[in-house]
Design an enzyme around this catalytic site. Structure first.
Site, PDB file in Angstrom:
ATOM      1  N   ASP A 183      -0.491  -5.436   9.189  1.00 33.41           N
ATOM      2  CA  ASP A 183      -1.515  -4.431   8.902  1.00 33.41           C
ATOM      3  C   ASP A 183      -2.742  -5.179   8.397  1.00 33.41           C
ATOM      4  O   ASP A 183      -2.690  -5.807   7.332  1.00 33.41           O
ATOM      5  CB  ASP A 183      -0.971  -3.472   7.829  1.00 33.41           C
ATOM      6  N   LYS A 211     -13.130  -0.467   6.501  1.00 33.22           N
ATOM      7  CA  LYS A 211     -13.782  -1.247   5.442  1.00 33.22           C
ATOM      8  C   LYS A 211     -14.826  -2.197   6.008  1.00 33.22           C
ATOM      9  O   LYS A 211     -15.935  -2.272   5.515  1.00 33.22           O
ATOM     10  CB  LYS A 211     -12.749  -2.061   4.644  1.00 33.22           C
ATOM     11  N   TRP A 262       0.866  -1.183   0.000  1.00 36.40           N
ATOM     12  CA  TRP A 262       0.000   0.000   0.000  1.00 36.40           C
ATOM     13  C   TRP A 262       0.906   1.236   0.000  1.00 36.40           C
ATOM     14  O   TRP A 262       1.812   1.338   0.821  1.00 36.40           O
ATOM     15  CB  TRP A 262      -0.896  -0.009   1.247  1.00 36.40           C
TER      16      TRP A 262
HETATM   17  N1  PMP Z   1      -3.712  -0.468   5.339  1.00 35.92           N
HETATM   18  C1  PMP Z   1      -4.065  -0.766   4.089  1.00 35.92           C
HETATM   19  C2  PMP Z   1      -3.391  -1.905   3.391  1.00 35.92           C
HETATM   20  C3  PMP Z   1      -5.057  -0.017   3.448  1.00 35.92           C
HETATM   21  O1  PMP Z   1      -5.400  -0.327   2.201  1.00 35.92           O
HETATM   22  C4  PMP Z   1      -5.666   1.040   4.144  1.00 35.92           C
HETATM   23  C5  PMP Z   1      -6.740   1.881   3.518  1.00 35.92           C
HETATM   24  N2  PMP Z   1      -6.653   2.116   2.185  1.00 35.92           N
HETATM   25  C6  PMP Z   1      -5.257   1.302   5.446  1.00 35.92           C
HETATM   26  C7  PMP Z   1      -4.291   0.524   6.019  1.00 35.92           C
HETATM   27  C8  PMP Z   1      -5.790   2.431   6.285  1.00 35.92           C
HETATM   28  O2  PMP Z   1      -7.112   2.565   6.374  1.00 35.92           O
HETATM   29  P1  PMP Z   1      -7.809   3.643   7.300  1.00 35.92           P
HETATM   30  O3  PMP Z   1      -6.766   4.581   7.810  1.00 35.92           O
HETATM   31  O4  PMP Z   1      -8.786   4.338   6.423  1.00 35.92           O
HETATM   32  O5  PMP Z   1      -8.455   2.878   8.391  1.00 35.92           O
END
Ligand code: PMP
Length: 397
Positions: free
Chosen positions: A212, A247, A130
């Site tokens: 993560d 998500k 990411w």
């Molecule tokens: N890790 C990954 C791999 C992601 O794709 C995302 C969101 N695109 C996140 C972490 C972070 O998500 P958020 O901060 O919106 O909870």
């Protein structure tokens, strides 16, 4: 003071959304931004979340600060969701948890925490990963190195390459960042056997696993998607986990997640909690409350929890069905190139595996919007646009 500043390059994914909105083609399709969409192309509020919010509206009686690590109940419940309620690291009180502003907030808190424990530590990230992993880790003072992850030729995890690099090039005290499930951007996940092998390597070399998990429940199931990280947590003495509710609860804008630190014993867990709280205090002081309160309300109520699990199951099934339907629709266009890997991959994303020029044609000639790496968000497909997308892909191949 500010005259020396240069603009930060626009985020290519967010830029794509602007172009999409300006496009007047009635057939336009957005496969860019990584949010879940339903059959109508809408990112709706989950019913369980709406019910929880109604309850909060009536029952919440203060807006006083929630405390540095957030709500204890949220932290406990989310740790159970991530690790499994009966995990021995929970029973042994080896886990420190803090409610954070999204998964990104958790990543940043944990990166800063690591930088306190080992200033300037090296974090190994997969190639690709990411995109935001790298600036988040670097901003906290950590160094980045890469291991091979996705093999664009075979469309599988390059596990031999990954193992070879992690075996030969890492040093004790290095950090290895892994995606819990539904790898973003490739959709290619480690098998349980590969998690086992990686966990053994990490343990033998004295590395710190940093997992993560941002899409738990959108691959195979809540427990199935966390099986790899749970196995890892069983085997290693220390580990950190960033968990996101963006998500799987659809709480994107409420910024809801948690940072978890597993230590080798309960005394160290008390120490790591205090250090993590120190990092948070010096950063944003306290997390926002609303999203975590909604998630906690759902997880603490058996009926709401069941409703949420059912909704998540529907989302998961929709993504899986769309994966198969896209493969079939491309085949139906008479394309012989094999796209069956899309069906085998997990979560919202896959690379189509086409060139940047072909992506350019999809965007500019066909109004099918995707990132130049050819990553698509499967959830952007629906029964109205899937045949059009397949036809457009066929046209650029
Ligand atoms: N890790 C990954 C791999 C992601 O794709 C995302 C969101 N695109 C996140 C972490 C972070 O998500 P958020 O901060 O919106 O909870």
């Amino acid at each position: 003071m500010f005259e020396s500043l240069r603009a930060v390059p626009a985020d290519p994914i967010l830029n794509l959304s602007v172009l999409y909105r300006q496009d007047t083609n009635p057939n336009k399709v957005d496969l860019g931004v990584g949010v879940y969409k339903d059959e109508k192309g809408h990112t709706a509020i989950m019913e369980a979340v709406s019910r929880a919010q109604e309850r909060i509206l009536f029952e919440e009686n203060t807006k006083a600060y929630v405390g540095i690590a957030g709500s204890k109940q949220f932290c406990d419940l989310l740790a159970q969701v991530t690790l499994g309620a009966d995990h021995n690291v929970l029973a042994d009180k080896r886990v420190a948890v803090a409610q954070t502003p999204g998964g990104s907030g958790a990543l940043r808190v944990l990166a800063e925490f690591i930088n306190v424990a080992k200033p300037g530590a090296t974090v190994w990230v997969g190639n690709p990963t990411w995109a935001n992993h790298i600036p988040i880790m670097q901003s906290a003072g950590l160094k980045i190195k890469q291991f091979p992850y996705y093999d664009r030729a075979s469309k599988e995890v390059d596990f031999d390459g990954m193992l070879a690099t992690l075996t030969a090039d890492t040093q004790a005290g290095d950090v290895v960042l892994l995606h819990g499930c539904c790898h973003n951007p490739s959709g290619a996940d480690l098998t349980l056997e590969q998690w086992q092998t990686t966990a053994e390597l990490v343990k033998a070399k004295g590395l710190l696993p940093f997992v993560d998990i941002a899409y738990q429940g959108l691959g195979e199931g809540m427990d199935e998607d966390a099986a790899g990280l749970r196995l890892m947590a069983n085997l290693v003495p220390e580990m950190v986990i960033a968990s996101s509710c963006s998500k799987n609860f659809g709480l994107y804008r409420e910024r809801t997640g948690a940072a978890m630190i597993i230590s080798s014993n309960p005394e160290h867990a008390i120490l790591t909690q205090s250090q993590m709280n120190g990092v948070i205090r010096a950063n944003y002081s306290m997390p926002p409350s609303h999203g975590a309160l909604a998630a906690e309300t759902i997880l603490a109520d058996p009926k709401l929890k069941q409703m949420w699990r059912d909704e998540l199951k529907t989302m998961r099934k929709r993504i899986k069905d769309l994966r198969s339907q896209l493969v079939d629709a491309i085949k139906a266009e008479g394309i012989e190139q094999d796209f069956s890997f899309i069906e085998r991959q997990k979560g919202m994303f896959s690379f189509l595996g086409i060139s940047a020029e072909q992506v350019d044609q999809l965007v500019n000639k066909h109004s099918v919007y995707l990132v130049s790496s050819s990553r698509i968000n499967l959830a952007g497909l629906n029964q109205h646009n899937i045949a059009y997308v397949a036809k457009s892909i066929a046209a650029v191949l």
